[in-house]
Structure formats: C-alpha cells, structure tokens
Design an enzyme around this catalytic site. Structure first.
Site, mmCIF file in Angstrom:
data_model
loop_
_atom_site.group_PDB
_atom_site.id
_atom_site.type_symbol
_atom_site.label_atom_id
_atom_site.label_comp_id
_atom_site.label_asym_id
_atom_site.label_seq_id
_atom_site.Cartn_x
_atom_site.Cartn_y
_atom_site.Cartn_z
ATOM 1 N N GLY A 15 76.478 -3.157 -50.279
ATOM 2 C CA GLY A 15 75.971 -4.268 -50.550
ATOM 3 C C GLY A 15 74.562 -3.986 -51.075
ATOM 4 O O GLY A 15 74.143 -2.740 -51.288
ATOM 5 N N LEU A 185 55.585 -6.832 -41.357
ATOM 6 C CA LEU A 185 54.920 -6.525 -40.296
ATOM 7 C C LEU A 185 54.582 -4.828 -40.385
ATOM 8 O O LEU A 185 53.486 -4.515 -39.774
ATOM 9 C CB LEU A 185 55.722 -6.505 -38.939
ATOM 10 C CG LEU A 185 55.533 -8.028 -38.383
ATOM 11 C CD1 LEU A 185 56.630 -8.101 -37.106
ATOM 12 C CD2 LEU A 185 54.050 -8.270 -37.986
ATOM 13 N N HIS A 245 57.381 -14.313 -42.971
ATOM 14 C CA HIS A 245 56.244 -13.189 -43.197
ATOM 15 C C HIS A 245 54.836 -13.713 -43.164
ATOM 16 O O HIS A 245 54.194 -13.104 -42.540
ATOM 17 C CB HIS A 245 56.605 -12.803 -44.775
ATOM 18 C CG HIS A 245 58.021 -12.460 -45.150
ATOM 19 N ND1 HIS A 245 58.718 -11.646 -44.395
ATOM 20 C CD2 HIS A 245 58.549 -12.271 -46.191
ATOM 21 C CE1 HIS A 245 59.757 -11.160 -44.802
ATOM 22 N NE2 HIS A 245 59.816 -11.705 -45.863
ATOM 23 N N LYS A 335 49.938 -20.409 -48.847
ATOM 24 C CA LYS A 335 50.552 -20.872 -50.285
ATOM 25 C C LYS A 335 51.627 -19.684 -50.305
ATOM 26 O O LYS A 335 51.369 -18.741 -50.262
ATOM 27 C CB LYS A 335 49.720 -20.800 -51.054
ATOM 28 C CG LYS A 335 49.985 -20.880 -52.431
ATOM 29 C CD LYS A 335 48.604 -21.462 -53.228
ATOM 30 C CE LYS A 335 48.650 -20.950 -54.828
ATOM 31 N NZ LYS A 335 47.441 -21.491 -55.331
ATOM 32 N N LYS A 338 57.240 -18.386 -56.261
ATOM 33 C CA LYS A 338 57.816 -17.708 -57.089
ATOM 34 C C LYS A 338 57.649 -18.233 -58.451
ATOM 35 O O LYS A 338 57.270 -19.372 -58.707
ATOM 36 C CB LYS A 338 59.327 -17.569 -57.094
ATOM 37 C CG LYS A 338 59.670 -16.827 -55.630
ATOM 38 C CD LYS A 338 61.218 -16.637 -55.526
ATOM 39 C CE LYS A 338 61.474 -16.070 -54.113
ATOM 40 N NZ LYS A 338 61.592 -14.548 -54.317
ATOM 41 N N GLN A 373 48.950 -6.595 -51.182
ATOM 42 C CA GLN A 373 49.624 -5.914 -52.046
ATOM 43 C C GLN A 373 49.459 -6.924 -53.346
ATOM 44 O O GLN A 373 49.144 -7.880 -53.488
ATOM 45 C CB GLN A 373 51.123 -6.091 -51.816
ATOM 46 C CG GLN A 373 51.472 -7.136 -52.004
ATOM 47 C CD GLN A 373 53.346 -7.278 -51.372
ATOM 48 O OE1 GLN A 373 53.496 -6.509 -50.606
ATOM 49 N NE2 GLN A 373 53.884 -8.145 -51.901
ATOM 50 N N TYR A 379 37.838 -6.343 -48.751
ATOM 51 C CA TYR A 379 36.616 -6.450 -49.360
ATOM 52 C C TYR A 379 35.707 -7.483 -48.837
ATOM 53 O O TYR A 379 36.588 -8.505 -48.390
ATOM 54 C CB TYR A 379 36.585 -6.365 -50.942
ATOM 55 C CG TYR A 379 37.372 -7.250 -51.815
ATOM 56 C CD1 TYR A 379 38.651 -6.982 -51.967
ATOM 57 C CD2 TYR A 379 36.943 -8.671 -52.240
ATOM 58 C CE1 TYR A 379 39.476 -7.741 -52.835
ATOM 59 C CE2 TYR A 379 37.775 -9.458 -52.803
ATOM 60 C CZ TYR A 379 38.900 -9.000 -53.129
ATOM 61 O OH TYR A 379 40.033 -9.413 -53.839
ATOM 62 N N ASP A 402 33.309 -2.906 -50.572
ATOM 63 C CA ASP A 402 34.825 -2.875 -51.075
ATOM 64 C C ASP A 402 35.260 -1.561 -50.277
ATOM 65 O O ASP A 402 34.961 -0.316 -50.324
ATOM 66 C CB ASP A 402 34.393 -2.467 -52.615
ATOM 67 C CG ASP A 402 35.834 -2.650 -53.178
ATOM 68 O OD1 ASP A 402 36.885 -2.517 -52.583
ATOM 69 O OD2 ASP A 402 35.960 -2.435 -54.411
ATOM 70 N N LEU A 403 36.581 -1.894 -49.703
ATOM 71 C CA LEU A 403 37.453 -0.543 -49.141
ATOM 72 C C LEU A 403 38.647 -0.533 -49.927
ATOM 73 O O LEU A 403 39.439 -1.418 -49.603
ATOM 74 C CB LEU A 403 37.456 -0.758 -47.679
ATOM 75 C CG LEU A 403 38.691 0.277 -47.179
ATOM 76 C CD1 LEU A 403 38.177 1.757 -47.219
ATOM 77 C CD2 LEU A 403 38.845 -0.104 -45.507
HETATM 78 C C1 BG6 Z 1 61.923 -11.297 -48.875
HETATM 79 C C2 BG6 Z 1 62.464 -12.582 -49.446
HETATM 80 O O1 BG6 Z 1 62.024 -11.310 -47.459
HETATM 81 O O2 BG6 Z 1 60.883 -10.829 -49.210
HETATM 82 C C3 BG6 Z 1 62.354 -12.184 -51.190
HETATM 83 O O3 BG6 Z 1 63.621 -12.837 -49.124
HETATM 84 C C4 BG6 Z 1 60.936 -11.727 -51.428
HETATM 85 O O4 BG6 Z 1 62.296 -13.631 -51.822
HETATM 86 C C5 BG6 Z 1 60.580 -10.532 -50.717
HETATM 87 O O5 BG6 Z 1 60.890 -11.312 -52.992
HETATM 88 C C6 BG6 Z 1 59.049 -10.106 -50.983
HETATM 89 O O6 BG6 Z 1 58.764 -8.930 -50.290
HETATM 90 P P1 BG6 Z 1 57.888 -8.023 -50.887
HETATM 91 O O7 BG6 Z 1 57.685 -6.896 -50.162
HETATM 92 O O8 BG6 Z 1 58.266 -7.521 -52.096
HETATM 93 O O9 BG6 Z 1 56.511 -8.551 -51.140
#
Ligand code: BG6
Length: 489
Positions: A15, A185, A245, A335, A338, A373, A379, A402-403
C-alpha cells in the site's frame, strides 16, 4: 548477539504508506547501519488487493524501487544488502491459516536462533487493526522474544470510537506492546521542546502567563488533498492534524517538567496538562474549505452519494485554554490548513507588550519562534539598539537572535520522523509514542466541538482561495485573541 533474530513485518506492505514512509525509512536506517544485522524485513499483503505483486522481486520492482532509489547517499552494495533482508509473503486476514504460514516463514528465516523478536507494523486501514492483531496474537507471536505492534492514526473519529479500538487491542496486547505512532513527536524541533524549556532553565521561566500573551501553533500545507480525498473527506483537518499532531506539540509547549526523563514520567506529565485543557468552544473555532475542493472527482462522488456538498474543513483555527496557574488566561491558537500560501509548521510564543510608560515607549512584542519545518530553526525576536554614532539608546528596532540548526550543527540531513520512530520501536523506546490515556484526553478536548460543527450546527466552512492565507474570519478570530502581526521574520 548471534543468538538473537529480528523480524520486521510490514502488514499492508504493497500500500501507499508503506512505500512512501515505512520502507524509505527502513532503507535509511539500513544505510546508517542502525538496523540489527540479523533483521529481516517481511512485506506482507493480501493478493486480492494487489494482484500485480506476487513475489519479492515484483514487490521490489513495482512498489519499492522508485521510492528507495530516490533516497540519497547509497551505493549499489547498499541496495543489494537491503534486498538480502527483504521478503514478501501473502496473507489474507479472513483466512487465518495464511497467518500460520507467515509464522512458519518467520521461524524459517530465524534459522534456529534461540531468541526471536518481532515487530508488526500495521500499515493497514484502522478497521482492520483488531482483526489483524487477533490473528497475529494467536498465530504469529514469537514465544522466545518480545513482540511489538505499531499502529498509526486515525484512531477512530471520536473518543468513543478510539476507546472501542483501544479496548479491542487490549484484548490481545499489553499496553507496552502497543506503539501508537504520531510522527510529529519525532520531528527534530518537537523532540527539542523539552530540552529548550528545561535544559535552559532561565528560558523555561518565560513559559508562563506572567510573560506570555499568546501561543500560536500553525500548520500550513501548500498542497490540497490530492489523491487522498476519499480518506480526508471522512475526517477533515481537525481530526487529521489538530487532534493529534498539533495537540502533541501544544502538550510539550505547555506541560510541567516531568519527574525524570523516563518515558512513563514524561507521558504522565503530558496527560496531566491535557486534563487541564478545556474542550474547545465552537465560537472559538473558524473552519474553511479551499475553492476547488468540490471539483475533486472523489469529492463529487461522495457528494452524489450523500446528496449534499461536502462540509469537510480543509482549514481550521481553534482557540484553546488551559485551566492551571502557569497558563491562566493565555490563548493557545491552533491553526491548520491545506491549500494555503506556504508549507510550514511553526510555534510562536508572543510575549506581553511593555506598557507605553516603559523606558522605551511602545514597541513591538517579542516572540520566541520555533520553526518545526521546513529549515528547522529557533529564533527570538527582540529589541536592540540600532548601530551607529548618532543614535540614542531609545532608537530600538526589533531584530532576531537566531539558531539555524543546519548552519549551527552543519547537518547534511535531519532524519525523517519515521526513521527515528522505527528505530525507537526496535529499541523498545516508547517516549515518543502516544499512550492510551493521552489519546482519550485529546479526544475529550475535540469531541464536543466536532459534534457541534457536524451534527448540531452543520456548519458550512468559509471558502478561501487556493494558495491564500485562509479565510478572513480566521484572521479576525486570531486578532481578537490579541495576536499582533509584525513584519520582521
Ligand atoms: C499526516 C496527515 O498525518 O500528516 C497528512 O494525514 C499531512 O494530511 C501529513 O499531509 C503532514 O506531515 P508532514 O510530516 O509532511 O508535515
């Protein structure tokens, strides 16, 4: 240790998740010499769903090659030695005897070693978890070593479903055999949050309502749902990103220092702060959907079937409050969206404004920013005197301390979150996995909001242009929380 054998079994190996995340991470760990020498990797899937994959060479050619060869830093020998580890076995979950055959194969591969450890990584849709675990436990359990099962969200659509899933796993597994994965995490700067706060003790003191005006945790993706609409529409951004997340990030920003750095102590402390978070009030939430979402062919099919246009949010802002002394009155603004203007995950801790009567008069608020990311960085936006001869001490400007992780540590690459987590599972390291009670608490915070939005109000999401900042109403809510935007970044 020559007497120990390891099997890493990927269920659902043909998959999408497996080829995009699991196998590339295993390959990177292999390149880094971080997998036990004797470890075999066994791809397992159901021939009914993947008629094109009938052997390990098919599996390699048709699923893995493209994704693994994209990785950096390998030579031919690495690919060859990785293939040596690789096997492929057909299993049908509705035919338990195929599981017994898997067990026999795993035993053969162990070549009579005294101890056999097994990881079962379920890259399967969650509705198959319980069935898979039941058969694994009954027919594929190593009797000479440990067994560990890795599962990934979605864990249900609400607290009740998550609890039912946890209960069915509990029938067959001990909590310590279950590794619930939340890949956020293991992101470098998420892992760094406890260090930032508690190794730098003076900095840690700033994380307090005496100093903090508001905290923003923002996840932005520039792409839409692309190819995943069928899954996404059933869940929406609040369940896909926020409840798991971003809640994990919030917990690490807000929790108290754990008694020790051991996994159970850290997770106890996380649960403690989660219990102090109020369920989100529907008025403190704005949802949105990007223009063009309805045009996705999968969404059109769903709309036709349900008889109305999807109300699935691809964007949401929600404000959370913690009822404890440290964070009393501080809004945590979450917040996630997509189809926005950038790809970025960022935590912004905005400090209180100095009163106009202060020495330097009115000035912008300072901020501590943790960019998770891209380009990991921490910073601190602070005030400094403008350099130059004529200026006075009061000629201050906001500037940046800034680091930049890449520059400072001369990183060639930061490991993918999945790599760290897979390595952790093999090591039996459970810090960065979600305990059952954390999951229950996270649902408690989001359940009432989701019920109101979906069942009571049937709230229509605000529309926003693909590639924009999201709906205006969201910015208005954030402004009401006292957040100020400044131009220095
Ligand atoms: C996943 C979500 O858990 O995390 C996705 O299902 C999302 O919709 C992704 O795109 C984002 O992860 P990263 O690591 O790319 O920020």
């Amino acid at each position: 240790d020559k007497e120990t054998h390891y099997s890493f079994v990927v269920m659902g190996a043909a998959g999408d998740l497996a080829k995009k995340k699991t196998f590339p991470s295993l390959f990177q760990l292999h390149l880094g010499r971080l997998l036990p020498g004797s470890m075999k990797i066994i791809g397992v899937d159901d021939p009914k769903f993947h008629t094109d994959v009938t052997s390990v060479s098919d599996f390699w050619e048709k699923r893995l090659r493209e994704y693994l060869e994209k990785q950096k830093g390998w030579v031919n020998e690495d690919v060859e030695s990785f293939k040596q580890r690789l096997h492929f076995v057909h299993v049908q979950l509705d035919q338990p005897e195929t599981m017994s055959a898997l067990d026999r194969r795993l035993q053969e591969l162990a070549e009579g070693r005294a101890k056999e450890h097994r990881v079962f990584y379920l890259a399967l849709p969650p509705f198959l978890f319980a069935q898979a675990v039941e058969h694994l436990r009954e027919r594929c359990w190593s009797k000479t070593g440990w067994n560990r099962v890795v599962v990934e969200k979605p864990f249900g659509k609400n607290g009740a479903e998550a609890a039912a899933l946890s209960n069915s796993l509990k029938k067959y597994l001990d909590e310590k055999e279950i590794f619930r994965m939340d890949h956020y995490l293991a992101k470098t700067l998420v892992l760094n949050l406890l260090t930032l706060r508690f190794a730098n003790r003076e900095l840690g003191h700033l994380f307090h309502c005496h100093h903090v005006a508001n905290v923003r945790i923002t996840f932005k993706e520039a792409i839409g749902v692309q190819g995943r609409a069928g899954y996404f529409d059933g869940y929406g951004i609040i369940r896909d990103i926020m409840q798991n997340h971003l809640m994990q990030v919030l917990t690490l920003v807000a929790m108290e220092a754990p008694a020790t750095l051991e996994a159970e102590d850290v997770r106890d402390e996380k649960v403690k702060v989660l219990k102090q978070i109020r369920p989100i009030a529907p008025r403190d939430c704005v949802i949105g959907q990007y223009d063009g979402y309805q045009a996705d062919p999968d969404i059109q099919k769903i709309n036709l079937k349900q008889g109305y246009a999807s109300r699935c949010p691809t964007f949401a802002v929600a404000v959370l409050y913690l009822d404890n002394e440290r964070w009393s009155g501080v809004p945590f603004i979450m917040k996630a969206g997509k189809g926005l203007e950038v790809h970025q995950t960022i935590v912004r801790i905005q400090f209180k404004k100095a009163p106009p009567s202060s020495l330097f008069g009115e000035q912008p608020q300072n901020e501590l920013v943790i960019r998770i990311q891209p380009n990991e960085a921490i910073y601190y936006k602070m005030l400094a005197k403008m350099p130059g001869l004529t200026q006075q001490a009061r000629d201050v400007e906001q500037t940046v301390l800034d680091l930049d992780l890449k520059k400072r540590f001369e990183l060639r690459r930061t490991p993918e979150a999945y790599e760290k987590l897979i390595h952790d599972v093999i090591q039996g390291e459970s810090h960065n996995f979600v305990r059952r009670d954390e999951l229950e608490q996270a649902w408690r915070i989001f359940d009432p909001l989701l019920t109101t939005l979906e069942k009571e109000e049937k709230r229509e999401p605000e529309r926003y242009t693909l590639g924009s900042r999201g709906p205006l109403k969201a910015d208005m809510l954030i402004d009401r929380m006292g957040f100020r935007r400044y131009t220095v970044t």
